[in-house]
Scaffold this motif. Sequence first.
Motif, PDB file in Angstrom:
ATOM      1  N   LEU A  22       0.806  -1.209   0.212  1.00  0.00           N
ATOM      2  CA  LEU A  22       0.328  -0.099   0.244  1.00  0.00           C
ATOM      3  C   LEU A  22       1.075   1.462   0.221  1.00  0.00           C
ATOM      4  O   LEU A  22       0.736   2.439  -0.351  1.00  0.00           O
ATOM      5  CB  LEU A  22      -0.333   0.168   1.057  1.00  0.00           C
ATOM      6  N   ILE A  23       2.393   1.577   0.819  1.00  0.00           N
ATOM      7  CA  ILE A  23       2.526   2.130   1.109  1.00  0.00           C
ATOM      8  C   ILE A  23       3.582   2.407  -0.140  1.00  0.00           C
ATOM      9  O   ILE A  23       3.289   3.999  -0.378  1.00  0.00           O
ATOM     10  CB  ILE A  23       4.071   2.399   2.638  1.00  0.00           C
ATOM     11  N   TRP A  24       4.000   1.506  -1.189  1.00  0.00           N
ATOM     12  CA  TRP A  24       4.669   1.562  -2.566  1.00  0.00           C
ATOM     13  C   TRP A  24       3.539   2.033  -3.193  1.00  0.00           C
ATOM     14  O   TRP A  24       3.911   2.749  -4.468  1.00  0.00           O
ATOM     15  CB  TRP A  24       5.136   0.335  -2.760  1.00  0.00           C
ATOM     16  N   LEU A  25       1.975   1.380  -3.002  1.00  0.00           N
ATOM     17  CA  LEU A  25       1.671   2.162  -4.297  1.00  0.00           C
ATOM     18  C   LEU A  25       1.472   2.968  -3.887  1.00  0.00           C
ATOM     19  O   LEU A  25       1.417   4.248  -5.296  1.00  0.00           O
ATOM     20  CB  LEU A  25      -0.155   1.391  -4.771  1.00  0.00           C
ATOM     21  N   PHE A  26       1.344   4.017  -2.714  1.00  0.00           N
ATOM     22  CA  PHE A  26       0.881   5.592  -3.113  1.00  0.00           C
ATOM     23  C   PHE A  26       2.241   6.078  -2.227  1.00  0.00           C
ATOM     24  O   PHE A  26       2.192   7.169  -1.647  1.00  0.00           O
ATOM     25  CB  PHE A  26      -0.090   5.954  -2.179  1.00  0.00           C
ATOM     26  N   ARG A  27       3.253   6.013  -3.067  1.00  0.00           N
ATOM     27  CA  ARG A  27       5.052   6.177  -2.351  1.00  0.00           C
ATOM     28  C   ARG A  27       4.693   8.072  -2.793  1.00  0.00           C
ATOM     29  O   ARG A  27       5.137   8.449  -1.913  1.00  0.00           O
ATOM     30  CB  ARG A  27       5.742   5.641  -2.895  1.00  0.00           C
ATOM     31  N   VAL A  28       3.847   8.255  -3.858  1.00  0.00           N
ATOM     32  CA  VAL A  28       4.026  10.182  -3.752  1.00  0.00           C
ATOM     33  C   VAL A  28       3.338  10.451  -3.233  1.00  0.00           C
ATOM     34  O   VAL A  28       4.488  11.319  -2.742  1.00  0.00           O
ATOM     35  CB  VAL A  28       3.965   9.742  -5.557  1.00  0.00           C
ATOM     36  N   TRP A  29       1.629  10.622  -2.723  1.00  0.00           N
ATOM     37  CA  TRP A  29       1.345  10.770  -1.635  1.00  0.00           C
ATOM     38  C   TRP A  29       1.593  10.930  -0.450  1.00  0.00           C
ATOM     39  O   TRP A  29       2.270  12.081   0.315  1.00  0.00           O
ATOM     40  CB  TRP A  29       0.004  10.545  -2.245  1.00  0.00           C
ATOM     41  N   VAL A  30       2.530   9.615  -0.422  1.00  0.00           N
ATOM     42  CA  VAL A  30       2.735   9.258   1.400  1.00  0.00           C
ATOM     43  C   VAL A  30       3.825  10.306   1.448  1.00  0.00           C
ATOM     44  O   VAL A  30       4.316  10.712   3.140  1.00  0.00           O
ATOM     45  CB  VAL A  30       2.973   7.678   1.459  1.00  0.00           C
ATOM     46  N   THR A  31       4.554  10.082   0.805  1.00  0.00           N
ATOM     47  CA  THR A  31       6.377  10.909   0.650  1.00  0.00           C
ATOM     48  C   THR A  31       5.764  12.366   1.287  1.00  0.00           C
ATOM     49  O   THR A  31       6.563  13.221   2.525  1.00  0.00           O
ATOM     50  CB  THR A  31       7.751  10.872  -0.216  1.00  0.00           C
ATOM     51  N   GLY A  32       4.839  12.783   0.080  1.00  0.00           N
ATOM     52  CA  GLY A  32       4.552  14.322   0.211  1.00  0.00           C
ATOM     53  C   GLY A  32       3.417  14.366   1.170  1.00  0.00           C
ATOM     54  O   GLY A  32       4.458  15.336   2.304  1.00  0.00           O
ATOM     55  N   LEU A  33       3.080  13.925   1.989  1.00  0.00           N
ATOM     56  CA  LEU A  33       2.193  13.785   3.060  1.00  0.00           C
ATOM     57  C   LEU A  33       3.041  13.363   4.852  1.00  0.00           C
ATOM     58  O   LEU A  33       2.916  14.949   5.403  1.00  0.00           O
ATOM     59  CB  LEU A  33       1.387  13.374   2.934  1.00  0.00           C
ATOM     60  N   LEU A  34       3.853  12.767   4.288  1.00  0.00           N
ATOM     61  CA  LEU A  34       4.208  12.529   5.948  1.00  0.00           C
ATOM     62  C   LEU A  34       5.899  13.768   5.621  1.00  0.00           C
ATOM     63  O   LEU A  34       6.461  14.258   6.877  1.00  0.00           O
ATOM     64  CB  LEU A  34       5.571  11.606   5.455  1.00  0.00           C
ATOM     65  N   LEU A  35       6.694  14.450   4.808  1.00  0.00           N
ATOM     66  CA  LEU A  35       7.180  15.894   5.037  1.00  0.00           C
ATOM     67  C   LEU A  35       6.250  17.033   5.220  1.00  0.00           C
ATOM     68  O   LEU A  35       7.443  18.313   5.644  1.00  0.00           O
ATOM     69  CB  LEU A  35       7.787  15.632   3.494  1.00  0.00           C
ATOM     70  N   VAL A  61       8.561   5.245  10.087  1.00  0.00           N
ATOM     71  CA  VAL A  61       9.746   5.356   9.744  1.00  0.00           C
ATOM     72  C   VAL A  61      10.800   5.826   8.657  1.00  0.00           C
ATOM     73  O   VAL A  61      11.546   6.292   8.662  1.00  0.00           O
ATOM     74  CB  VAL A  61      10.856   3.301   8.985  1.00  0.00           C
ATOM     75  N   ILE A  62       9.662   5.099   7.613  1.00  0.00           N
ATOM     76  CA  ILE A  62      10.014   6.518   6.165  1.00  0.00           C
ATOM     77  C   ILE A  62      10.020   8.317   6.753  1.00  0.00           C
ATOM     78  O   ILE A  62      10.961   8.995   6.495  1.00  0.00           O
ATOM     79  CB  ILE A  62       8.467   6.592   5.703  1.00  0.00           C
ATOM     80  N   SER A  63       8.685   8.495   7.754  1.00  0.00           N
ATOM     81  CA  SER A  63       8.831   9.920   8.000  1.00  0.00           C
ATOM     82  C   SER A  63      10.150  10.483   8.827  1.00  0.00           C
ATOM     83  O   SER A  63      10.527  11.221   8.649  1.00  0.00           O
ATOM     84  CB  SER A  63       8.117   9.637   9.439  1.00  0.00           C
ATOM     85  N   ARG A  64      10.905   9.653   9.704  1.00  0.00           N
ATOM     86  CA  ARG A  64      12.179   9.693  10.317  1.00  0.00           C
ATOM     87  C   ARG A  64      13.310   9.669   9.590  1.00  0.00           C
ATOM     88  O   ARG A  64      13.936  11.069   9.926  1.00  0.00           O
ATOM     89  CB  ARG A  64      12.579   8.592  11.093  1.00  0.00           C
ATOM     90  N   SER A 124      16.679   2.096   4.862  1.00  0.00           N
ATOM     91  CA  SER A 124      16.242   1.845   6.481  1.00  0.00           C
ATOM     92  C   SER A 124      15.164   1.203   5.836  1.00  0.00           C
ATOM     93  O   SER A 124      14.728   0.557   7.100  1.00  0.00           O
ATOM     94  CB  SER A 124      16.805   3.177   6.852  1.00  0.00           C
ATOM     95  N   LEU A 125      14.254   0.916   5.754  1.00  0.00           N
ATOM     96  CA  LEU A 125      13.226   0.632   4.688  1.00  0.00           C
ATOM     97  C   LEU A 125      13.037  -0.593   5.187  1.00  0.00           C
ATOM     98  O   LEU A 125      11.649  -1.328   5.790  1.00  0.00           O
ATOM     99  CB  LEU A 125      11.925   1.662   4.302  1.00  0.00           C
ATOM    100  N   PHE A 126      13.836  -0.963   4.687  1.00  0.00           N
ATOM    101  CA  PHE A 126      13.830  -2.713   4.255  1.00  0.00           C
ATOM    102  C   PHE A 126      15.152  -3.227   5.694  1.00  0.00           C
ATOM    103  O   PHE A 126      14.430  -3.959   6.048  1.00  0.00           O
ATOM    104  CB  PHE A 126      15.070  -2.883   2.773  1.00  0.00           C
ATOM    105  N   SER A 127      15.048  -2.610   5.640  1.00  0.00           N
ATOM    106  CA  SER A 127      15.853  -3.315   7.184  1.00  0.00           C
ATOM    107  C   SER A 127      15.162  -2.868   8.797  1.00  0.00           C
ATOM    108  O   SER A 127      14.980  -3.579   9.056  1.00  0.00           O
ATOM    109  CB  SER A 127      17.326  -1.873   7.840  1.00  0.00           C
ATOM    110  N   SER A 128      14.670  -2.088   8.711  1.00  0.00           N
ATOM    111  CA  SER A 128      13.218  -1.509   9.478  1.00  0.00           C
ATOM    112  C   SER A 128      12.470  -3.458   9.450  1.00  0.00           C
ATOM    113  O   SER A 128      11.528  -3.555  10.224  1.00  0.00           O
ATOM    114  CB  SER A 128      12.381  -0.945   9.030  1.00  0.00           C
TER     115      SER A 128
END
Lengths: 247, 253
Positions: free
Chosen positions: B78-91, B141-144, B179-183
Amino acid sequence: MAENDFILKAEKISKRYISPAGALSIIGETGFEVLKGELLTILGPPASGKSTLLKILAGIETPDSGSVTYGQFQEVKTDAAFIPSEPSALPWLSVEENIRLGMRAGQEQDTETVRKFTQAVGLNGYEKHIPANKSTGFRFRIALARAMAMEPKLILMDDPLRELLPERKMDYYKLIRQIMSKGDFGVLWATTDITGAMLISDRILLQEQKSGRIVREFHPAKRSTAGIPVDDEFFGMRAEIELFFYS
Amino acid sequence: MSEYFSEKRKLRKYAWFLAYLLAYILIFEFLIPPGRILPGPSLVLESFPSLQMHYGFLKNALYTTSGIYLSMVLAYGLIWLFRVWVTGLLLRAKDFLESIRLFRYLTAISFITIYIYWFPVSNLSEILFTFLLALGYLLNVISRDLGKVKRSYIEPFIALKKEDSFLYKNIYWQSVKPSLFSSLQRLNIRLWSIVLFFEYVKAYMGIGNIYRLALSFNDISGLVAISVLSGLIIALGEYVLKLLKRKVITWEI
């Protein structure tokens, strides 16, 4: 000088930061022009505001006052490509993919263009290599090829070679002059490297640490095909700049 | 050279494991009377077949394992599918995320009991619970890590006036991937701990529920046998995730 001869005109740029100790002036009203095909160097001691100035010119940071104007040319071109001080080649992409990422929409699939730029920076044969764990010089070549692939009017370099040993730097200085002779873009280089600046620049602007203003302008000797004459005049100018740096 | 030392370290790790195993066999098989502290190894070995007979271990293990890994795949997908929105939103939502971190003082039991109170006992409710945990953890993890993305990767493209969506997809997302894969490996262990506890409290199905049953029967060798088997499943999961990371992520930031 005709009005459209400049690539970039910076007028009365100033920038201040607010710190707990109060407002800190990074760049005090400063202005200059970069001409077509010129390599202009901004030389200044560390923390004199060179990086901030370059980022303002690249549109990464906004100035508190002043204006930045790029010259209008017939060809459709990107205003400026920026090469930061730290390696900027993306470690998850190959050399080729790094270059494509900077290209204009619709041109990314143009293999010939990619080949032209990898060749120009001496990376032919390395197209599929990944820049992770490669040397600073290798990553600089990628950053340079990517910058050129953007077809900019001006390449802004924030001292990307500062980590290199002096003897290694010479190869890259030659490379910069070599690619400039083939292209029609200008280069604005911010650095602390006095000798390097004197060897490859067409013009040098000295930026003062305290005020962040451009305070002096130097014109190194005219270049010939053999390079620049390292003579008494060269050392005299160098001593003058050093005096400014360390006073 | 570093590979040589890492191989040596790995060998030392296995040697220590064998030493613990040997000590356990010596102490609990020959020195201490069985059942006082831990069961002897022979008793534990005998318990493995009875786990299936008395507790239906395989069915329950499949229930827990599939729930955990399906949730992880769904959350990542789900995160991968919406990665552009997720990244923008978390930033953009840094302050909001900081405020959410205040809830970290509430322990797992608070969330588990309230969740069980809200949702009826079912397979779906457990998958939803695990999915929400995995999603929350990965987003955290992504947000951090978005704050740690090198400016030198971003600035050349800002100078080119590339759109935000370009930066989110090509720079920010790729930068946080290692770091996402490590997490995911850390998430594996955390999910197992919380989900087993959830199943224990919920008393419906799964390995956690078997733990509860074995404890109610005072079946200490059964408890040790369950721990050994679930430990092996968790270790196998971690191994697969490590392999996956090695295949997918070829760079470090």
